[in-house]
Motif scaffolding. Structure first.
Motif, short mmCIF file in Angstrom:
data_model
loop_
_atom_site.label_atom_id
_atom_site.label_comp_id
_atom_site.label_asym_id
_atom_site.label_seq_id
_atom_site.Cartn_x
_atom_site.Cartn_y
_atom_site.Cartn_z
N CYS A 588 9.30 -5.37 4.81
CA CYS A 588 9.26 -4.33 5.51
C CYS A 588 7.59 -4.03 5.94
CB CYS A 588 9.90 -2.99 5.15
SG CYS A 588 11.73 -2.97 4.92
N ASN A 589 7.50 -3.43 7.01
CA ASN A 589 5.99 -3.15 7.29
C ASN A 589 5.48 -1.59 6.80
OD1 ASN A 589 3.24 -2.63 8.05
ND2 ASN A 589 3.93 -3.01 10.43
N LEU A 590 5.15 -1.45 5.58
CA LEU A 590 4.59 -0.13 5.14
C LEU A 590 3.09 0.01 5.21
CD1 LEU A 590 6.97 -0.02 1.78
CD2 LEU A 590 7.32 0.31 4.16
N LYS A 591 2.51 -0.80 6.12
CA LYS A 591 1.04 -0.60 6.04
C LYS A 591 0.39 0.82 6.56
CE LYS A 591 -2.95 -3.03 8.19
NZ LYS A 591 -3.26 -4.04 9.17
N ASN A 592 1.43 1.73 7.41
CA ASN A 592 1.21 2.95 7.75
C ASN A 592 1.52 4.15 6.96
OD1 ASN A 592 -0.88 1.84 9.63
ND2 ASN A 592 0.80 1.50 11.03
N LEU A 593 2.52 3.78 6.10
CA LEU A 593 3.25 4.62 5.18
C LEU A 593 2.31 5.28 4.21
CD1 LEU A 593 6.03 5.43 4.83
CD2 LEU A 593 6.26 4.37 2.79
N PRO A 594 2.06 6.79 4.27
CA PRO A 594 1.22 7.41 3.54
C PRO A 594 1.29 7.39 2.10
CG PRO A 594 2.52 8.96 5.00
CD PRO A 594 2.98 7.71 5.41
N SER A 595 2.38 7.56 1.73
CA SER A 595 2.78 7.59 0.38
C SER A 595 4.22 7.30 0.00
CB SER A 595 2.56 9.28 -0.09
OG SER A 595 2.78 9.38 -1.57
N LEU A 596 4.21 6.90 -1.31
CA LEU A 596 5.59 6.73 -1.87
C LEU A 596 5.97 7.77 -3.10
CD1 LEU A 596 5.31 2.63 -2.17
CD2 LEU A 596 7.04 4.04 -0.86
N ARG A 597 5.22 8.65 -2.79
CA ARG A 597 5.56 9.84 -4.02
C ARG A 597 6.92 9.90 -4.22
NH1 ARG A 597 1.27 14.46 -4.64
NH2 ARG A 597 2.32 14.47 -6.47
N PHE A 598 7.68 10.01 -3.06
CA PHE A 598 9.14 10.34 -3.27
C PHE A 598 9.92 9.61 -4.08
CE2 PHE A 598 9.01 7.11 0.03
CZ PHE A 598 10.44 6.33 -0.37
N VAL A 599 9.39 8.20 -4.35
CA VAL A 599 10.23 7.32 -5.38
C VAL A 599 10.19 8.02 -6.78
CG1 VAL A 599 9.87 5.24 -6.23
CG2 VAL A 599 9.61 5.32 -3.95
#
Length: 924
Positions: A588-599
């Motif tokens: 998947c294209n996550l280049k512009n995803l700001p954060s993965l903190r929800f993980v």
């Protein structure tokens, strides 16, 4: 865990964990847990019986009961796992122990209160679960499930394979070439018929619907062997071997065995004796169709007397192990696109030329989905034959092939044939196969990715003590290949499968079954949805193949795979999926995803993949809280080793870590369960010694480099070898250095008895630990050395299991000696490459490399002048299995064209006079 029983298989053991003293549950709750455990084991036994029966043989109420139990089992597992997380709390061994003790002193009361609440909740939950289970048990009694399951199936409909015995002429399109090949295999050597000619056996193997029965029936009808005794007998999935033996006898001599012969008085052994006696002096041609297991084949084979009269036996099977046991295997291939079109258009329009132009595009799509499988083409074209004037219907059929064609009779026949293979699977393989329905059509599924996901979902259960979960999962994968339910899409250089695909017709079947069982919910690219049954609203596994986030309740979600890059504005909504075990964002294209903190809120997570996503944000420290995490795939994204070091120390259940050339993080020594590690950079002896603590490692990809200041640590290799000596379970090892460094890997390593794959690039010389005495299982070796000695070739030639060899010289040191490959060298090698040598390749003595099929080497043309080519003693004729050669002609500017032509012509001549006429490819 299997499909019908959901999480029930693991629940008893998980409940028993709660009885441990550290959880401090009250006596009454413990007694309740024991009773609940016994009841669950009883229900599990009943459900295992249900799992063996096809849905059309089960009462509807039984199916509903099984569904309710399965859904309840998931809820139970979620409750128990959540309790364990709350009570066990965060990891108790952070890097800063003093800080932890200070924190515990301040927060002690809060922890105590939190755990007390958790214990109270689990006690209440156990009470609720007990009452829920009582209701389930009452329903079981009401539906008399045991009686229903054990009732014999109603009169079985006509075996759909029977139609293949009496095919229409139009169905035999394109069969000639394969029929003639099979006849050639059966009759080879018959023109030189000699006394004591042994019986010839050929096995035809392929997936259901590929046309095995039709092919061998055509051979059976055409082949005139002057054999007075002929028989064509089907065996089937659950054979009655007494009936099979009886059928063979009747087919061989109908008049004798149909009149006045009492088969009832003979047992299986006596029938074998009768058959052997009948055949002992007769030349026969017998086809045994549709053999499913080796034991059945062995019994049948023992009954067919090997009378040395040149008799012929053909068997068909879906299983490669059966074909291998029978010998002389012929792997049936799908029809070519050209033949597929002839068959398809011929059945609908008479010929392709009669097909209206506006039907061409949809026809090509349908043919692609049919994949050259004759039964798929025949059933699809039969469906369309009466609809040749309605393009809308054609498009609907095309769309339906991958998602289910309702009650259409032709497709139902195809489905029944494929279903035979599915219902023959043990329950754990049913689950693993249905899980593949989570992937889109025509998707190339990486084997490792699939197996790690199976493990995260608890589909892979511990087998032998010596086997890791991955090895056991790999055996599941291989069994599905063996049964022709998945197909190899790509191979690794060592000859093992890298990825697989599922034929569209198989995918249609497993997607349909998956919907029935509420196993996977799929949202397709055009907003169509493979929805769960109306009786269940809980979505447990979700495959997103569309461009918008679905509007559905996902709080019970356990697994999600996203195959679209346009939906990540809603990604943070996953933070409410506290029960999520698998989050697969690969590709998947996550280049512009700001954060993965929800993980960090997904406490149950076992599998997290960000591979090939272009994620550029910082890896959140919250990932370190995921104490159940087993697989962390960060391949092909840029990750700073500092946050990674802060994260991994607490991930004690980690078994797979994939990163892309990231420096070995601190704290890795804590991951003592780690089995798979790639690709880490090691630039100091201290870091190298960290690897020695990972004693469960089975796969390691490491790059030895200079440090950040550009200095090479002279003790780095010594530290690495010290660690390597502690990795007794290592099976696959890749050691790479930067282009300007050659590692000195000379040292003592005596623990590599399980090593089967070794890649070293590059080393100064052949390490002495690469020896026949210690590397008994080494099958693949790729090594680049600064200098190669003739003694090195002799050592490598004694590696008894070696099948793939690539040796390359990297450096200016000239090797002046030509080496000889002795008569007993490389007994198992099938591919061999020698590159960069400053000499012509070796000479082969008779008996050297007896299995070699592919030979690659390079020649420095500056060593020759016209008329001086000294490669005449290559002795390629001593390589009896040679099929192809690749020759790199290294030509310097002062080498004349005359020399190039002469070398090419002489090597071509050697290929021409070789008995196999191997193909030769010149590279300049």
């Amino acid at each position: 865990m299997d499909l019908v029983t959901g999480a029930l298989g693991k629940l008893p053991s998980k409940l028993l964990v709660l009885l441990r003293d550290e959880y401090k549950l009250q006596t009454g709750v413990k007694d309740q847990i024991r009773r609940l455990t016994r009841e669950l084991e009883s229900i599990h036994a009943t459900l295992r019986k249900v799992a063996q029966a096809p849905p059309d043989q089960l009462d509807e109420q039984v199916r509903l009961w099984a569904r309710d139990v399965r859904e309840a089992s998931y809820d139970m597992e979620d409750i128990i796992d959540t309790f364990l997380i709350r009570v066990d709390g965060p990891p108790k061994e952070p890097a800063d122990e003093a800080m932890f003790k200070s924190l515990m002193k301040k927060m002690g009361k809060l922890f105590s209160l939190s755990k007390s609440k958790a214990r109270h909740k689990i006690a209440g939950a156990i009470d609720v679960l007990s009452k829920q289970l009582e209701e389930v048990e009452k329903l079981r009694g009401r539906y008399t499930i045991d009686d229903i399951v054990h009732k014999p199936a109603a009169m079985t409909s006509i075996d759909p394979r029977l139609s293949a015995l009496y095919p229409k002429a139009s169905q035999l399109v394109g069969i000639d070439e394969q029929r003639d090949k099979l006849i050639q295999m059966l009759t080879e050597g018959d023109h030189d018929m000699q006394p004591n000619q042994e019986t010839k056996i050929v096995s035809v193997v392929g997936v259901g619907g590929l046309g095995k029965t039709t092919l061998v029936k055509a051979v059976y009808d055409k082949l005139n062997l002057n054999a007075p005794c002929k028989a064509f007998v089907p065996v089937g999935q659950n054979p009655d071997l007494k009936k099979v033996l009886k059928d063979i006898l009747i087919a061989l001599d109908k008049e004798s065995y149909m009149k006045g012969f009492d088969f009832n008085i003979l047992d299986e052994r006596q029938l074998i004796d009768e058959l052997r006696e009948f055949l002992k002096d007769k030349r026969y041609f017998i086809v045994i169709d549709d053999v499913w297991d080796i034991e059945s084949w062995k019994i049948i084979r023992n009954a067919l007397d090997d009378n040395s009269l040149g008799s012929k036996i053909v068997i068909t099977t879906r299983k490669h192990d059966v074909a291998d046991e029978a010998g002389c295997s012929y792997k049936l291939k799908p029809l070519t696109h050209k033949i597929s079109k002839i068959l398809f258009y011929g059945r609908i329009f008479g010929s392709e030329s009669e097909c209206p132009a506006h039907f061409s595009e949809v026809s090509e799509k349908i043919l692609k989905k049919c994949g050259g499988v004759p039964l798929a083409i025949v059933t699809t074209s039969s469906l369309l034959a009466n609809k040749s004037g309605n393009i809308k219907v054609w498009n609907e059929v095309c769309d339906s092939i991958g998602s289910g064609l309702g009650s259409n009779h032709n497709m139902e026949i195809m489905r029944k044939i494929l279903s035979l293979s599915y219902y023959d699977l043990p329950s754990h393989l049913k689950t693993c196969l249905l899980y593949i329905s989570i992937f889109p059509e025509d998707y190339e599924i990486e084997k490792k990715r699939l197996i790690w996901r199976w493990i995260a979902e608890d589909f892979v259960q511990h087998g032998e003590v010596t086997q890791s979960l991955y090895e056991l999962g790999e055996s599941y994968f291989n069994e599905l290949l063996n049964r022709s339910l998945i197909q190899v899409a790509d191979m690794l250089v060592d000859g093992t499968p890298r990825s697989c695909r599922v034929h569209d017709m198989v995918l249609e079947l497993i997607c349909s079954l998956s919907r029935q069982e509420n196993f996977v919910t799929t949202v397709l690219g055009d907003s169509r949805q493979r929805t769960p049954p109306s009786g269940s609203k809980k979505v447990r596994r979700l495959s997103l193949q569309n461009t918008a986030w679905p509007t559905m309740e996902i709080s019970k979600l356990r697994s999600i795979a996203i195959f679209s890059s346009a939906i990540f504005s809603s990604m943070t909504s996953l933070s409410c999926c506290h029960l999520l075990r698998v989050l697969d964002l690969q590709g998947c294209n996550l280049k512009n995803l700001p954060s993965l903190r929800f993980v960090g809120k997904l406490f149950h997570l076992r599998y997290l993949s960000l591979a090939y996503t272009d994620y550029g944000g910082e890896l959140p420290a919250e990932i370190g809280k995921l104490q159940f995490l087993q697989t962390l795939d960060l391949f092909w994204i840029k990750i700073d080793e500092r946050p990674l070091s802060n994260i991994i120390a607490g991930l004690r259940q980690m078994i797979c870590l994939r990163v892309a050339l990231t420096r070995l993080p601190n704290g890795l020594r804590c991951l003592t369960s780690l089995e798979h590690l790639r690709e880490v950079i090691v630039d100091s002896a201290c870091m190298a010694e960290e690897l020695g603590h990972l004693t469960q490692l089975r796969m390691l990809y490491v790059q030895l480099r200079k440090d950040k200041d550009g200095r090479w640590d002279e003790s780095l290799c010594t530290g690495f070898l010290r660690s390597l000596a502690k990795l007794h379970k290592i099976q696959k090892l890749l050691v790479v250095t930067s282009s300007d460094v050659a590692a000195d890997l000379e040292g003592s390593v005596e623990s590599l008895g399980n090593l089967s794959y070794l890649h070293i690039n590059k080393t100064t010389s052949l390490p002495t630990w690469i020896s026949p005495a210690s590397l008994l299982l080494l099958s693949y070796l790729r090594i680049t050395m600064v200098q190669v000695r003739t003694a090195d070739i002799r050592v490598l030639g004694m590696l008894q299991a070696l099948r793939y060899l690539h040796v390359e010289v990297s450096g200016d040191i000239q090797v002046l000696e030509r080496f000889i490959v002795s008569h007993d060298a490389f007994p198992c090698a099938i591919k061999c490459s020698f590159f960069g040598f400053s000499m012509t390749p070796s000479a082969f003595q008779p008996g050297a490399m007896p299995r070699l099929e592919e030979f690659k080497f390079s020649i420095r043309l500056k060593d020759f002048t016209a008329g001086k080519f000294i490669g005449d003693d290559l002795a390629l004729g001593h390589l009896p299995s040679l099929q192809s050669m690749r020759v790199d002609l290294l030509r310097e500017q002062d080498v004349s064209e005359e020399v190039v032509v002469e070398v090419e012509e002489k090597l071509k001549h050697k290929a021409d006079v070789h008995r196999n006429h191997p193909y030769i490819d010149f590279r300049k």
